[in-house]
Design an enzyme around this catalytic site. Structure first.
Site, PDB file in Angstrom:
ATOM      1  N   SER A  40       0.873  -1.174   0.000  1.00 12.75           N
ATOM      2  CA  SER A  40       0.000   0.000   0.000  1.00 12.75           C
ATOM      3  C   SER A  40       0.909   1.222   0.000  1.00 12.75           C
ATOM      4  O   SER A  40       2.070   1.117   0.433  1.00 12.75           O
ATOM      5  CB  SER A  40      -0.846  -0.005   1.280  1.00 12.75           C
ATOM      6  OG  SER A  40      -1.473   1.245   1.491  1.00 12.75           O
TER       7      SER A  40
ATOM      8  N   TYR B 147      -1.426  -0.746  10.650  1.00 13.56           N
ATOM      9  CA  TYR B 147      -1.481  -0.991   9.189  1.00 13.56           C
ATOM     10  C   TYR B 147      -0.164  -0.550   8.546  1.00 13.56           C
ATOM     11  O   TYR B 147       0.413  -1.274   7.742  1.00 13.56           O
ATOM     12  CB  TYR B 147      -2.670  -0.227   8.601  1.00 13.56           C
ATOM     13  CG  TYR B 147      -2.955  -0.531   7.140  1.00 13.56           C
ATOM     14  CD1 TYR B 147      -3.327  -1.818   6.742  1.00 13.56           C
ATOM     15  CD2 TYR B 147      -2.889   0.462   6.178  1.00 13.56           C
ATOM     16  CE1 TYR B 147      -3.612  -2.098   5.406  1.00 13.56           C
ATOM     17  CE2 TYR B 147      -3.174   0.196   4.846  1.00 13.56           C
ATOM     18  CZ  TYR B 147      -3.539  -1.082   4.459  1.00 13.56           C
ATOM     19  OH  TYR B 147      -3.819  -1.352   3.146  1.00 13.56           O
TER      20      TYR B 147
HETATM   21  N1  NAP Z   1      -8.734  -0.752  -1.061  1.00 12.47           N
HETATM   22  C1  NAP Z   1      -7.751   0.110  -0.957  1.00 12.47           C
HETATM   23  O1  NAP Z   1      -7.956   1.340  -1.052  1.00 12.47           O
HETATM   24  C2  NAP Z   1      -6.343  -0.376  -0.748  1.00 12.47           C
HETATM   25  C3  NAP Z   1      -5.314   0.581  -0.741  1.00 12.47           C
HETATM   26  C4  NAP Z   1      -4.008   0.160  -0.541  1.00 12.47           C
HETATM   27  C5  NAP Z   1      -3.727  -1.187  -0.373  1.00 12.47           C
HETATM   28  N2  NAP Z   1      -4.722  -2.086  -0.371  1.00 12.47           N
HETATM   29  C6  NAP Z   1      -4.371  -3.501  -0.192  1.00 12.47           C
HETATM   30  O2  NAP Z   1      -4.972  -4.272  -1.202  1.00 12.47           O
HETATM   31  C7  NAP Z   1      -5.205  -5.604  -0.720  1.00 12.47           C
HETATM   32  C8  NAP Z   1      -6.638  -6.002  -0.979  1.00 12.47           C
HETATM   33  O3  NAP Z   1      -7.474  -5.134  -0.233  1.00 12.47           O
HETATM   34  P1  NAP Z   1      -9.005  -4.869  -0.587  1.00 12.47           P
HETATM   35  O4  NAP Z   1      -9.180  -3.427  -0.697  1.00 12.47           O
HETATM   36  O5  NAP Z   1      -9.462  -5.750  -1.690  1.00 12.47           O
HETATM   37  O6  NAP Z   1      -9.664  -5.312   0.810  1.00 12.47           O
HETATM   38  P2  NAP Z   1     -10.967  -6.147   1.147  1.00 12.47           P
HETATM   39  O7  NAP Z   1     -12.025  -5.927   0.128  1.00 12.47           O
HETATM   40  O8  NAP Z   1     -11.264  -5.856   2.571  1.00 12.47           O
HETATM   41  O9  NAP Z   1     -10.454  -7.632   0.997  1.00 12.47           O
HETATM   42  C9  NAP Z   1      -9.558  -8.199   1.911  1.00 12.47           C
HETATM   43  C10 NAP Z   1      -9.295  -9.633   1.510  1.00 12.47           C
HETATM   44  O10 NAP Z   1      -8.444 -10.236   2.495  1.00 12.47           O
HETATM   45  C11 NAP Z   1      -9.070 -11.445   2.949  1.00 12.47           C
HETATM   46  N3  NAP Z   1      -8.814 -11.676   4.367  1.00 12.47           N
HETATM   47  C12 NAP Z   1      -8.949 -10.805   5.388  1.00 12.47           C
HETATM   48  N4  NAP Z   1      -8.731 -11.439   6.549  1.00 12.47           N
HETATM   49  C13 NAP Z   1      -8.453 -12.724   6.248  1.00 12.47           C
HETATM   50  C14 NAP Z   1      -8.144 -13.871   7.010  1.00 12.47           C
HETATM   51  N5  NAP Z   1      -8.097 -13.837   8.358  1.00 12.47           N
HETATM   52  N6  NAP Z   1      -7.927 -15.048   6.379  1.00 12.47           N
HETATM   53  C15 NAP Z   1      -8.002 -15.113   5.027  1.00 12.47           C
HETATM   54  N7  NAP Z   1      -8.277 -14.070   4.237  1.00 12.47           N
HETATM   55  C16 NAP Z   1      -8.509 -12.887   4.854  1.00 12.47           C
HETATM   56  C17 NAP Z   1     -10.556 -11.216   2.736  1.00 12.47           C
HETATM   57  O11 NAP Z   1     -11.179 -12.477   2.595  1.00 12.47           O
HETATM   58  P3  NAP Z   1     -12.460 -12.943   3.466  1.00 12.47           P
HETATM   59  O12 NAP Z   1     -13.162 -11.729   3.942  1.00 12.47           O
HETATM   60  O13 NAP Z   1     -13.228 -13.803   2.525  1.00 12.47           O
HETATM   61  O14 NAP Z   1     -11.830 -13.725   4.552  1.00 12.47           O
HETATM   62  C18 NAP Z   1     -10.572 -10.452   1.429  1.00 12.47           C
HETATM   63  O15 NAP Z   1     -10.506 -11.338   0.349  1.00 12.47           O
HETATM   64  C19 NAP Z   1      -4.814  -5.573   0.763  1.00 12.47           C
HETATM   65  O16 NAP Z   1      -3.495  -6.064   0.921  1.00 12.47           O
HETATM   66  C20 NAP Z   1      -4.859  -4.103   1.101  1.00 12.47           C
HETATM   67  O17 NAP Z   1      -4.039  -3.771   2.213  1.00 12.47           O
HETATM   68  C21 NAP Z   1      -6.026  -1.717  -0.544  1.00 12.47           C
END
Ligand code: NAP
Length: 263
Positions: free
Chosen positions: A132, A145
């Site tokens: 991120s 985070y």
């Molecule tokens: N969205 C943003 O603005 C943003 C910005 C910068 C970086 N990121 C990064 O991008 C990546 C994806 O984020 P996202 O935005 O798609 O978030 P999200 O929609 O909240 O998805 C998070 C994912 O992680 C999985 N996860 C969470 N806890 C888990 C656990 N205990 N065991 C297994 N799986 C788990 C969730 O699966 P389940 O819920 O099915 O368990 C889900 O598939 C992350 O690394 C995040 O830090 C996101």
């Protein structure tokens, strides 16, 4: 690394960025192993993309071991799963802190540790970590985070030269604020006018490009945020003062208020 015909293990496939990434990888001909906890999201996605699924909780080390054992041959790892882990430090229980460290940092390291030797033996493979911009610059109210995302950046940055001569590539991808779906969009927080966003599909495209061209670090954010992240890295005190002045800490509070249930 060629995606067509390669087997990709994608964690966090059920999330906003994960679903877009799964579709983009499949679009390049990859065979997918998709993971997440929510089988009601995982199974229809797998049916759409003709993928295998392994539902595991990455906060439990034994479940990470099961994932490794049941996945079989993996040519490419995309370690994308994470918890938001946002909020002031004192607002977390120790159990929540451990969960964020386990999901965001321990699980990607454990997966790389388990999968890299076979890739090295084959002389090809790729390890990609979704960090991120919070892995390049820090904000008050986001210390946990920030710790996990800085940690993932350091891990990838060292592993890349470590594996340079092995034929195994290593990349880290750094999204900024992602609109439409994912942990920022789900928080319902609003950004001040002029702070740009990118889409989940932009992140997915960056993941595909980083693997295919073996790029070390790829940002997915408008230029102003990317420059801000560089500035935050070289002059953290000044950057923190600037962030406070433009209301960045208030936004961090809003984001954390909307992400509490994902701890
Ligand atoms: N969205 C943003 O603005 C943003 C910005 C910068 C970086 N990121 C990064 O991008 C990546 C994806 O984020 P996202 O935005 O798609 O978030 P999200 O929609 O909240 O998805 C998070 C994912 O992680 C999985 N996860 C969470 N806890 C888990 C656990 N205990 N065991 C297994 N799986 C788990 C969730 O699966 P389940 O819920 O099915 O368990 C889900 O598939 C992350 O690394 C995040 O830090 C996101």
């Amino acid at each position: 690394m060629q995606l067509s015909g390669s087997t990709v293990l994608l964690t966090g496939a059920t999330g906003g960025i994960g679903q877009a990434t799964a579709r983009a990888l499949r679009g390049r001909g990859a065979e997918l192993i998709l993971t997440g906890r929510r089988t009601d999201v995982l199974e229809p996605l797998a049916a759409e993309l003709d993928a295998r699924t392994l539902a595991v909780d990455l906060s439990i080390p034994a479940e990470v071991d099961r994932l490794i054992a049941e996945a079989g041959r993996v040519d490419i790892l995309v370690a994308n799963a994470a918890l938001p882990g946002s909020g002031r430090l004192e607002s977390f229980s120790m159990e929540e802190i451990d969960r964020a460290l386990d999901v965001n940092l321990r699980a990607p390291i454990a997966l790389a540790h388990a999968l890299a030797p076979a890739m090295v033996a084959r002389g090809s493979g790729h390890l990609l970590f979704v960090s991120s911009l919070a892995g390049k610059t820090a904000t008050a109210g986001s210390s946990l985070y920030n710790a996990t995302k800085y940690g993932l950046r350091g891990f990838a940055a060292a592993l890349r030269p470590e594996l340079r001569d092995s034929g195994v590539g290593v990349s880290a991808v750094f999204p900024g604020f992602i609109r439409d779906a994912g942990m920022f969009a789900d928080s319902g927080a609003t950004l001040p006018a002029g702070v740009g966003t990118r889409s989940p599909e932009d992140v997915a495209k960056a993941v595909v490009g980083a693997i295919e061209r073996n790029r070390g670090e790829v940002d997915v954010a408008p230029v102003a945020l990317r420059v801000g992240a560089i500035f935050g890295g070289v002059a953290p005190e000044t950057a923190a003062a600037f962030t406070r002045r433009v209301g960045g800490e208030k936004i961090a509070e809003q984001i954390s208020a909307g992400q509490g249930e994902k701890r």
